[in-house]
Design an enzyme around this catalytic site. Structure first.
Site, short mmCIF file in Angstrom:
data_model
loop_
_atom_site.label_atom_id
_atom_site.label_comp_id
_atom_site.label_asym_id
_atom_site.label_seq_id
_atom_site.Cartn_x
_atom_site.Cartn_y
_atom_site.Cartn_z
N ASP A 398 53.12 24.40 137.49
CA ASP A 398 53.50 23.46 136.44
C ASP A 398 54.78 22.72 136.80
O ASP A 398 55.70 23.29 137.40
CB ASP A 398 53.69 24.24 135.13
N GLU A 451 51.14 20.22 139.87
CA GLU A 451 51.28 19.13 138.90
C GLU A 451 52.56 18.39 139.27
O GLU A 451 53.65 18.77 138.87
CB GLU A 451 51.37 19.67 137.48
#
Length: 715
Positions: A398, A451
């Site tokens: 993330d 990401e």
């Protein structure tokens, strides 16, 4: 009562940093003497190795006892009276150290790749006695005690010993699996810190409680493996992204357990044709509204849905259904809850001390200090843990951009440059490269995905060639550009033709995943269906065309739960997605479409074998902006593994539309998003069309409105 040495009072007052120096067995002259601290005990006696007993004198009313062992014994137990109860107990301070010298060497060097085998709480047998060994890092602490169900949560009873560069350890005999515990820490300035959960805990209480729970993680059932090559660049990869707390609920809006999900989720995702499920972070976290992205227990699957064994059963069920499992992993930040990692030993142990480096302004969370050996070792070991213990098949990392840039979301003057004066976080870059190197070295069939929302180069390229080493990168640019395009009224789309074309200029610069993730259906962005313009017919037709465009486009696929049947409202983590919508034909039609797209994507090598290779793509129609039409050829390794994809983002039907193709002869229309099966109008090419025998073969096609068609040459 004679005058006691200073360290006796340090024991009594709970501030001794080396309790083994005073407590336990010691030789004084020609005698073996035992000292024990047992608050509230009325009297205590030592039991020798042959059963002989000798009373220990009370040398302080707080519960400090001392006396010689009977008959020169070197092994002993204690018998203590508490009111009317007499108990026999083992003395924690007679047992040898837990950490080996080799452990300490690797921990100090930062190369202990399985710290979860050493730190935390582990059942063990020492000197023939069963108990739990506790180890925690707190290099700047003055004193650390383990407190829990086994000692009345009294920090005076079990102070730990410090080893090497700040690792505190203690074996507590007869502590058991299932016991709750925390660490009581006195900082270097003498301040008592809030009780801390174990950073290496394998289980924790359900929020809002925060105690760690002793688990024998070696006994967690290991799930069966996923199918071979599920993560390969040449394999189909269609990911169903799931938030376990809101995929489906039961009764009065209650969560499903891991085992209930194991009965339902894998069967559903497999029936829908997905190859992977990806779980939003399941590491223990205190706040439901963080969706798991603010974890406090990096080694503990959240207890909201059950035990570690239950979580392993869910992974096993997914693998049994032919699905690989990816986890969202959050090494970019952590919350500052008092029981967590923040200010762990009274100093910035895991985070940076300077808030210009150590705190995210957007989220109010703390940032790991990637320049600290113990921190990067903790994070890399955590990544390996999920693959080792639970058979996870990959990690999606993330908020990578927030790790790479020192000035991420910070105002001018609100950040600290690196040693060269730049904005790149050199320590974070080194950490990410090490993370990927270690993970692929230990688990070559696994994968990682970043990401990463900027144009940072070579995110998914090997470390040895200067890349970050990820297996894949989320294509955030594709997502933003195409959602912007599809959200326009068709009459205006000709002015935004480039939003579709632009992504193909860089589509093969990385190994891309095309994400329609949870982030695109929250915070006022509306659902994917909610972005579609026009009346209901146009909205659903647009959605079918857009999904078809996605599956025909190069890159692996990811779709958040609910998108597969056209969720109307934004996602709300407190409620189930709207399964009742499937009672309406338009929504069940979207579900049928996604199921068939998944199956076609998996069945046709042209649609997946060269997903990440320029050789797998060729434009056919790029310049028909007035008609909102695009066409391209997808290619597989075999010379005739070809698929023609045509998308029409206008509400008009085009007849006798000429499209060049590589082969003459029959082309079969294997997919048409305007099929009545999906809620469309059944405009199409009646299953097949023949390409001319010209030097440059062409197809004369009927192209349905707001739709996509896929055609393949006859074998």
């Amino acid at each position: 009562m004679s005058k006691l040495p200073a360290e006796a009072y340090a024991i009594i007052e709970g501030r001794h940093s080396d309790p083994f120096h005073y407590l336990g067995l010691h030789t004084e002259g020609d005698r073996n003497v035992v000292r024990a601290f047992l608050p509230d005990a009325a009297n205590v006696e030592a039991i020798g190795e042959h059963g002989e007993t000798a009373p220990l004198a009370r040398i302080h009313d707080a519960g400090l006892f001392a006396g010689p062992l009977p008959n020169g014994s070197t092994r002993y137990q204690l018998r203590a009276r508490f009111g009317d109860n007499v108990v026999e107990l083992e003395d924690a301070y007679r047992f040898p150290p837990i950490l080996s010298d080799f452990d300490l060497y690797l921990l100090g060097e930062g190369t202990h790749q399985r710290v979860y085998d050493t730190l935390g709480a582990h059942p063990m047998t020492l000197d023939g006695v069963d108990g739990i060994g506790f180890v925690v890092l707190a290099p700047n602490a003055r004193r650390v005690s383990v407190v829990g169900d086994f000692n009345f949560w009294d920090g005076r009873r079990h102070p730990m010993r410090v080893r090497g560069p700040g690792y505190w350890e203690l074996f507590i005999p007869r502590a058991r699996v299932g016991d709750h515990y925390k660490f009581e820490i006195i900082g270097r300035n003498g301040q008592h810190l809030p009780l801390k959960s174990d950073p290496l805990a394998f289980a924790a209480e359900v929020r809002p409680k925060t105690a760690s729970i002793v688990i024998d993680e070696r006994r967690i059932p290991h799930p069966r493996p996923a199918p071979d090559r599920v993560n390969a660049l040449s394999s189909p990869m269609s990911i169903y992204e799931v938030h376990l707390g809101s995929w489906r609920r039961k009764g009065r809006n209650e969560w499903l357990t891991y085992r209930e999900m194991a009965e339902q989720l894998p069967a559903y995702a497999s029936d829908m044709g997905f190859t992977h499920v990806e779980f939003l972070p399941i590491s223990e976290h205190p706040f439901d509204g963080s969706w798991g992205y603010q974890p406090t227990g990096m080694f503990a699957p959240t207890s909201r849905f059950g035990s570690p064994d239950d979580f392993a059963a869910l992974i096993d069920a997914c693998h049994g259904a032919g699905l690989a499992v990816l986890l969202d992993w959050v090494p970019g930040h952590f919350p500052d809850d008092p029981h967590g990692l923040g200010n762990f030993d009274g100093t910035a142990l895991y985070e940076h001390s300077n808030p210009l480096q150590g705190r995210h302004l957007d989220w109010g969370t703390l940032i790991y200090n990637y320049g600290r050996t113990e921190v990067t070792n903790f994070l890399v070991s955590n990544a390996l843990f999920w693959l080792d213990r639970y058979g996870i098949d990959g990690l999606r990392v993330d908020a990578v951009a927030s790790m790479l840039y020192l000035d991420y979301s910070r105002p001018a003057g609100g950040w600290i440059p690196n040693k060269y004066g730049g904005r790149e976080n050199i320590e974070a870059i080194d950490f990410l490269r090490r993370f990927n190197t270690e993970l692929f070295a230990h688990f070559p069939q696994a994968t990682t995905a970043a990401e990463e929302s900027t144009a940072w180069p070579q995110v998914s390229r090997p470390v040895e060639y200067g890349g970050l080493g990820f297996g894949y990168k989320w294509n955030m640019g594709w997502m933003h550009d195409t959602l912007k395009y599809i959200g326009k009224d068709p009459i205006h789309r000709k002015y935004h033709h480039g939003d579709i074309l632009f992504g193909l200029h860089y589509a093969f610069s990385e190994n891309f995943i095309l994400p329609l993730s949870h982030d695109e259906v929250v915070h006022g962005k509306r659902s994917i269906l909610g972005r579609m313009p026009g009346d209901d017919w146009q909205r659903f037709a647009n959605l079918r065309a857009y999904y078809s465009f996605m599956f025909g486009h190069p890159g692996k696929k990811l779709m958040f739960m609910g998108c597969e049947f056209g969720q109307e409202r934004e996602w709300n983590h407190d409620y189930s997605i709207d399964w009742h919508l499937l009672q309406q034909p338009r929504h069940s039609g979207i579900q049928n479409l996604v199921r068939d797209l998944n199956r076609l994507y998996r069945a046709l090598p042209a649609l997946h074998e060269l997903d990440c290779d320029q050789a797998g793509f060729e434009w056919v129609v790029t310049d028909d902006a007035n008609n909102n039409v695009f066409a391209w050829i997808r290619k597989g390794n075999d010379a005739r593994a070809r698929c023609l994809v045509i998308t029409n983002f206008s509400p008009n039907v085009y007849r006798n539309y000429r499209v060049r193709v590589p082969f003459a002869g029959k082309w079969h229309e294997v997919f048409n998003s305007d099929s009545a099966h999906y809620g469309g109008t059944n405009v199409g090419n009646i299953g097949e069309v023949r390409a001319s025998e010209d030097a440059t073969p062409e197809l004369s096609l009927t192209i349905p409105p707001l739709a996509a068609i896929f055609l393949v040459p006859e074998s």
